[in-house]
Design an enzyme around this catalytic site. Structure first.
Site, PDB file in Angstrom:
ATOM      1  CG  LEU A   1      29.638  37.579 -11.798  1.00 19.78           C
ATOM      2  CD1 LEU A   1      30.212  38.845 -11.170  1.00 19.78           C
ATOM      3  CD2 LEU A   1      28.244  37.308 -11.236  1.00 19.78           C
TER       4      LEU A   1
ATOM      5  CG  ASN B   1      34.212  35.161 -20.328  1.00 17.95           C
ATOM      6  OD1 ASN B   1      34.769  34.079 -20.381  1.00 17.95           O
ATOM      7  ND2 ASN B   1      34.761  36.224 -19.773  1.00 17.95           N
TER       8      ASN B   1
ATOM      9  CB  ALA C   1      37.163  31.273 -19.508  1.00 17.68           C
TER      10      ALA C   1
ATOM     11  NE  ARG D   1      34.513  44.359 -17.187  1.00 21.81           N
ATOM     12  CZ  ARG D   1      35.651  44.317 -17.877  1.00 21.81           C
ATOM     13  NH1 ARG D   1      35.790  43.409 -18.831  1.00 21.81           N
ATOM     14  NH2 ARG D   1      36.637  45.155 -17.638  1.00 21.81           N
TER      15      ARG D   1
ATOM     16  CD  GLU E   1      31.564  45.217 -22.959  1.00 19.44           C
ATOM     17  OE1 GLU E   1      32.470  44.553 -22.457  1.00 19.44           O
ATOM     18  OE2 GLU E   1      30.435  45.363 -22.428  1.00 19.44           O
TER      19      GLU E   1
ATOM     20  CG  HIS F   1      35.387  41.797 -25.382  1.00 19.65           C
ATOM     21  ND1 HIS F   1      35.877  41.585 -24.107  1.00 19.65           N
ATOM     22  CD2 HIS F   1      34.322  42.618 -25.236  1.00 19.65           C
ATOM     23  CE1 HIS F   1      35.140  42.243 -23.235  1.00 19.65           C
ATOM     24  NE2 HIS F   1      34.178  42.880 -23.893  1.00 19.65           N
TER      25      HIS F   1
ATOM     26  CB  CYS G   1      41.844  40.698 -21.494  1.00 24.14           C
ATOM     27  SG  CYS G   1      41.009  39.621 -22.634  1.00 24.14           S
TER      28      CYS G   1
HETATM   29  O1  SUG Z   1      34.223  41.067 -19.408  1.00 23.43           O
HETATM   30  N1  SUG Z   1      35.491  38.455 -17.439  1.00 23.43           N
HETATM   31  C1  SUG Z   1      35.727  39.560 -18.356  1.00 23.43           C
HETATM   32  C2  SUG Z   1      36.871  39.243 -19.284  1.00 23.43           C
HETATM   33  C3  SUG Z   1      37.273  40.442 -20.095  1.00 23.43           C
HETATM   34  C4  SUG Z   1      38.261  40.120 -21.142  1.00 23.43           C
HETATM   35  N2  SUG Z   1      38.632  41.295 -21.832  1.00 23.43           N
HETATM   36  C5  SUG Z   1      38.902  41.348 -23.138  1.00 23.43           C
HETATM   37  N3  SUG Z   1      38.520  40.414 -23.964  1.00 23.43           N
HETATM   38  N4  SUG Z   1      39.488  42.415 -23.596  1.00 23.43           N
HETATM   39  C6  SUG Z   1      34.474  39.889 -19.163  1.00 23.43           C
HETATM   40  O2  SUG Z   1      33.771  38.959 -19.550  1.00 23.43           O
HETATM   41  C7  SUG Z   1      34.452  37.435 -15.497  1.00 23.43           C
HETATM   42  C8  SUG Z   1      33.932  37.809 -14.143  1.00 23.43           C
HETATM   43  C9  SUG Z   1      33.306  36.678 -13.384  1.00 23.43           C
HETATM   44  O3  SUG Z   1      32.697  35.792 -13.975  1.00 23.43           O
HETATM   45  O4  SUG Z   1      33.400  36.680 -12.147  1.00 23.43           O
HETATM   46  C10 SUG Z   1      34.691  38.638 -16.394  1.00 23.43           C
HETATM   47  O5  SUG Z   1      34.169  39.692 -16.141  1.00 23.43           O
END
Ligand code: SUG
Length: 419
Positions: free
Chosen positions: A21, A25, A27, A131, A165, A233, A350
């Protein structure tokens, strides 16, 4: 009053899943669609909390938020029909993303603020739909944990026109935790390949609300190349603790300017820069070297709690070995296994919100000792689903299991206010 740093880790919720989602990001995008293991994820997180407790540090926790968020589904008129677009929205209502409590709020401890109280502003998290519905429930929990108005002020979120954030884009430096600090707010500039989630105006509003004096705050632009490389972030490329800033060379748009401003405001600052020639931005982001907990141990040594993925990355390991041999300000490196969280882009840093406060002033239901961690682990072992596939989201059985799991947790932790 003994002010210490307390790390409040988010317990991974029973609906933990990989839905891909989070644009920007890497990963999250690459694991979207994979099966997730909520029970293993939550136990990994609890092991990390136990590890910090064993180091002699104060440790707290936050409960997962209610998921699926029925009000969110209802507001978007999501039906049970299996259509792909609705599938993403449904996944957003199921996200366990509140586990990453570095995004719960921005915290300015009492020594930094005009009124001598510890200020917290809940993050609005408006950039990512999954989020964007965390803030009201997070606020409820923060108001419970930090209800003591003789010590804390908990502010509502910044208006949605400016993305915020939380602590993931905020670092605090100080001679020691209880001394007046220098707060560094890192924001992104829009217009790049990926969203800049932290807006400058949100950071400035938080600093004003918290009553931070002019000499106690710096606003620093994150480097656009770091955001484009997947540092959604700032805490993916930099972390600070007391007098030490540990940062990748390419973290900030104007790194020399940022270092000079930090040194001018805090002469004792020590800045440990990892050059791109030793660890590329890609290796830094893939390994999450900087998404580490930089902690001061009771004997005064500084330790870097890194994800296992950083320890096994060749370039990172070589750099860490050199750093340790040079006997600089960071004396120990401690790898931990938070693989389930990492696969969604959440490393050790995180998963925690740092609050400098007297632990006695916090609602004790949010503080942990070994017995309480064992209690939480027992609930997780009994009630958390073993596996969730994205296609399971929305099923009646899984819904019932996830609701029952959280209810069991709140009962065991004596937190009926959160049900
Ligand atoms: O907001 N991953 C979070 C990871 C947050 C990491 N926090 C810090 N860096 N402090 C984000 O991107 C993935 C959810 C998904 O793909 O199902 C997610 O929300």
């Amino acid at each position: 009053m003994a002010l210490v740093e307390i790390n409040f880790d988010g317990l991974v919720g029973p609906s933990h899943n990989y839905a891909g989602l989070s644009l920007g990001n890497l990963a999250s995008a690459s694991h979207g669609g994979d099966p997730a293991y909520p029970r293993a994820a939550a136990l990994q997180g609890l092991d990390k909390m136990r590890h910090n407790l064993d180091l002699g540090l104060a440790q707290g926790w936050f409960a997962p938020l209610p998921r699926p968020n029925h009000a969110f589904l209802q507001a978007l008129a999501i039906t049970t029909a299996a259509d792909a677009a609705q599938g993403r929205l449904r996944a957003a209502a199921w996200s366990a993303s509140a586990m990453w409590t570095a995004n719960a709020a921005t915290v300015s401890p009492a020594p930094d603020t005009a009124d001598g109280l510890c200020h917290l502003t809940v993050a609005n998290l408006v950039t990512m739909p999954h989020r964007s519905h965390e803030a009201p429930d997070t606020l409820r929990q923060l108001r419970l944990a930090f209800a003591d108005s003789a010590h804390f002020v908990v502010h509502d979120a910044i208006p949605a026109c400016f993305g915020d954030e939380g602590a993931a884009n905020h670092m605090r430096m100080a001679a020691h935790h209880a001394a007046p600090g220098l707060e560094l707010f890192v924001y992104g500039r829009a217009g790049g390949r990926f969203p800049a989630r932290q807006h400058e105006q949100a950071s400035r509003a938080v600093a004003r609300r918290h009553g931070l004096g002019a000499g106690r705050v710096l606003f620093i632009e994150q480097s656009p190349e770091a955001i484009a490389a997947g540092a959604f972030h700032n805490d993916v490329v930099a972390v600070a603790n007391e007098r030490v800033l540990f940062t990748h060379e390419q973290a900030f748009a104007d790194a020399p300017g940022a270092y000079a401003a930090i040194r001018a405001a805090l002469p004792e600052a020590e800045i440990v820069v990892v050059p791109a020639s030793a660890v590329s931005l890609d290796d830094a982001i893939r390994s999450y070297l900087f998404n580490a907990q930089l902690l001061t141990l009771p004997d005064g040594t500084m330790a870097l709690v890194i994800p296992g993925e950083a320890w096994t990355n060749r370039a990172v390991r070589d750099w860490l070995d050199t750093m340790l041999a040079a006997q600089g300000p960071i004396g120990r490196v401690l790898p931990v296994d938070v693989r389930q969280s990492m696969a969604n882009g959440g490393g050790p840093a995180c998963l925690r919100l740092r609050v400098v406060a007297d632990p006695a002033t916090v609602d004790q239901r949010f503080m942990l000792d070994h017995a309480r961690i064992d209690l939480l682990a027992g609930i997780v072992a009994r009630h958390w689903p073993e596996q969730i596939d994205p296609a399971d989201l929305g099923s009646a059985t899984l819904t019932a299991n996830v609701l029952a799991a959280r209810a069991a947790l709140l009962a065991a932790a004596s937190l009926p206010e959160l049900s």
